[in-house]
Design an enzyme around this catalytic site. Structure first.
Site, PDB file in Angstrom:
ATOM      1  N   LYS A  76       0.861  -1.180   0.000  1.00 31.36           N
ATOM      2  CA  LYS A  76       0.000   0.000   0.000  1.00 31.36           C
ATOM      3  C   LYS A  76       0.896   1.228   0.000  1.00 31.36           C
ATOM      4  O   LYS A  76       1.808   1.338   0.813  1.00 31.36           O
ATOM      5  CB  LYS A  76      -0.922   0.043   1.214  1.00 31.36           C
ATOM      6  CG  LYS A  76      -1.827   1.285   1.194  1.00 31.36           C
ATOM      7  CD  LYS A  76      -2.837   1.290   2.327  1.00 31.36           C
ATOM      8  CE  LYS A  76      -2.242   1.803   3.610  1.00 31.36           C
ATOM      9  NZ  LYS A  76      -3.272   2.089   4.632  1.00 31.36           N
ATOM     10  N   SER A 208      -4.736  11.657  15.960  1.00 27.75           N
ATOM     11  CA  SER A 208      -3.368  11.853  15.465  1.00 27.75           C
ATOM     12  C   SER A 208      -2.562  12.649  16.485  1.00 27.75           C
ATOM     13  O   SER A 208      -1.751  13.495  16.135  1.00 27.75           O
ATOM     14  CB  SER A 208      -3.387  12.571  14.115  1.00 27.75           C
ATOM     15  OG  SER A 208      -4.087  13.803  14.209  1.00 27.75           O
TER      16      SER A 208
END
Length: 330
Positions: A76, A208
């Site tokens: 990916k 995050s």
């Protein structure tokens, strides 16, 4: 004479087709199987490359691996662009490349944005299925971004939750998560973090952050935590002392202690590498998992490439079978 294999078609599976052909149940099964294969030594991830590119505050990299049991090989490519939301785009952008393990030829290009959110939610759902108390009633959500909605839907299918409590650094984002809870029939309340920890039986962190959002002494005995946001050196969602209190599981130990939530506890000497157990061992019956109702369990979901490949392989197969894949040749 030209080798017929040279003209082999490459499947192109778009984001919209991925949404049509891969369900939450599909993602759960694919991720659970690949975790089990990893623990048996039948599948392995290659070292992750993830770097700040010095442009648009973006993080970019590659995750790859090979599942020998499922014969899935690929990578990916993508990352995180924090300014994308202002452009009407998903912050996480990625594409999965699948290769034929027998020949090395490219088999498919699969949109990775939807599948990333789906497989990340599936990973936490697998951890809830195997580690959370059976009588868990309250789900706590720390984070309310795009992926949080996937997390909530997947988690709600694993236990008979009666309500959801949630906190987000930006409170204005919580109503969207509340709408998802309402859609699946769960009462929803925005609360402060300490109250969330006092009430929740299962807590999912999906942000995050670079500093702890949950402190160790806030979490009550018996809680299961799925920490899904830390996948880069420097990121952090919970107090490192919490990992010393908990029984810690992960998708892959090497990532957990270097780029996952465990990186901080290990660096501070609070736990060693041997304190982190692959969740696949629980799935395979080689580890008991939770051993008591008062035990705190924590899943450090770092996001391994094999999860992406497993989900993309399902998308490719379903899209080809249904005639929804486009094709091209190189």
């Amino acid at each position: 004479m030209k080798d017929a294999a040279d003209a082999a078609a490459i499947a192109i599976v778009s984001e919209d087709v991925c949404k049509e052909v891969v369900s939450r149940a599909d993602a759960f099964e694919a991720v659970e199987k690949v975790f089990a294969a990893m623990a048996r030594g039948d599948a392995y991830n290659f070292p992750v490359i993830r770097e700040a590119i010095g442009h648009a505050d973006a993080l970019y990299g590659f995750k790859s691996g090979f599942d020998r049991a499922g014969l899935v090989l690929g990578l990916k490519s993508g990352g995180y662009w924090p300014g994308n939301a202002a452009r009407g785009l998903t912050n996480h952008q990625s594409t999965v490349f699948l290769f034929d393990p027998d020949t090395g030829r490219l088999r498919a290009l699969v949109g990775g944005n939807h599948l990333t959110a789906l497989r990340t939610a599936a990973a936490s759902a697998v951890s809830i299925a195997h580690l959370a108390r059976r009588d868990a009633k309250v789900l706590g959500m720390v984070g309310a971004g795009h992926q949080a909605q996937f997390q909530l839907r997947a988690a709600a299918e694993q236990r008979r939750f009666e309500r959801v409590v949630a906190w987000n650094y930006h409170p204005d984002m919580l109503p969207k998560l509340g709408a998802v809870a309402a859609e699946i029939g769960l009462p929803f309340e925005a609360v402060e973090r300490e109250r969330l920890c006092a009430e929740a039986d299962v807590i999912i962190t999906i942000g995050s952050s670079t500093e702890p959002q949950i402190m160790a002494d806030w979490v009550k005995p018996g809680t299961h935590l799925a920490c899904m946001g830390t996948d880069t050196r420097g990121k952090q969602e919970v107090d490192p002392a919490l990992l010393a209190r908990a029984t810690v599981f992960t998708d892959e130990v090497a990532q957990s202690i270097t780029i996952g939530e465990a990186q901080h506890a290990v660096a501070q000497g609070l736990i060693g590498e041997d304190a982190v157990t692959p969740l696949g061992r629980v799935i395979n019956g080689d580890h008991p998992g939770r051993t008591g109702d008062d035990e705190i369990t924590l899943f450090d979901g770092t996001g391994v490439g094999l999860q992406d490949l497993a989900a993309a392989a399902v998308a490719m197969a379903r899209a080809v079978e249904s005639g929804k894949a486009q094709t091209l040749t190189l």
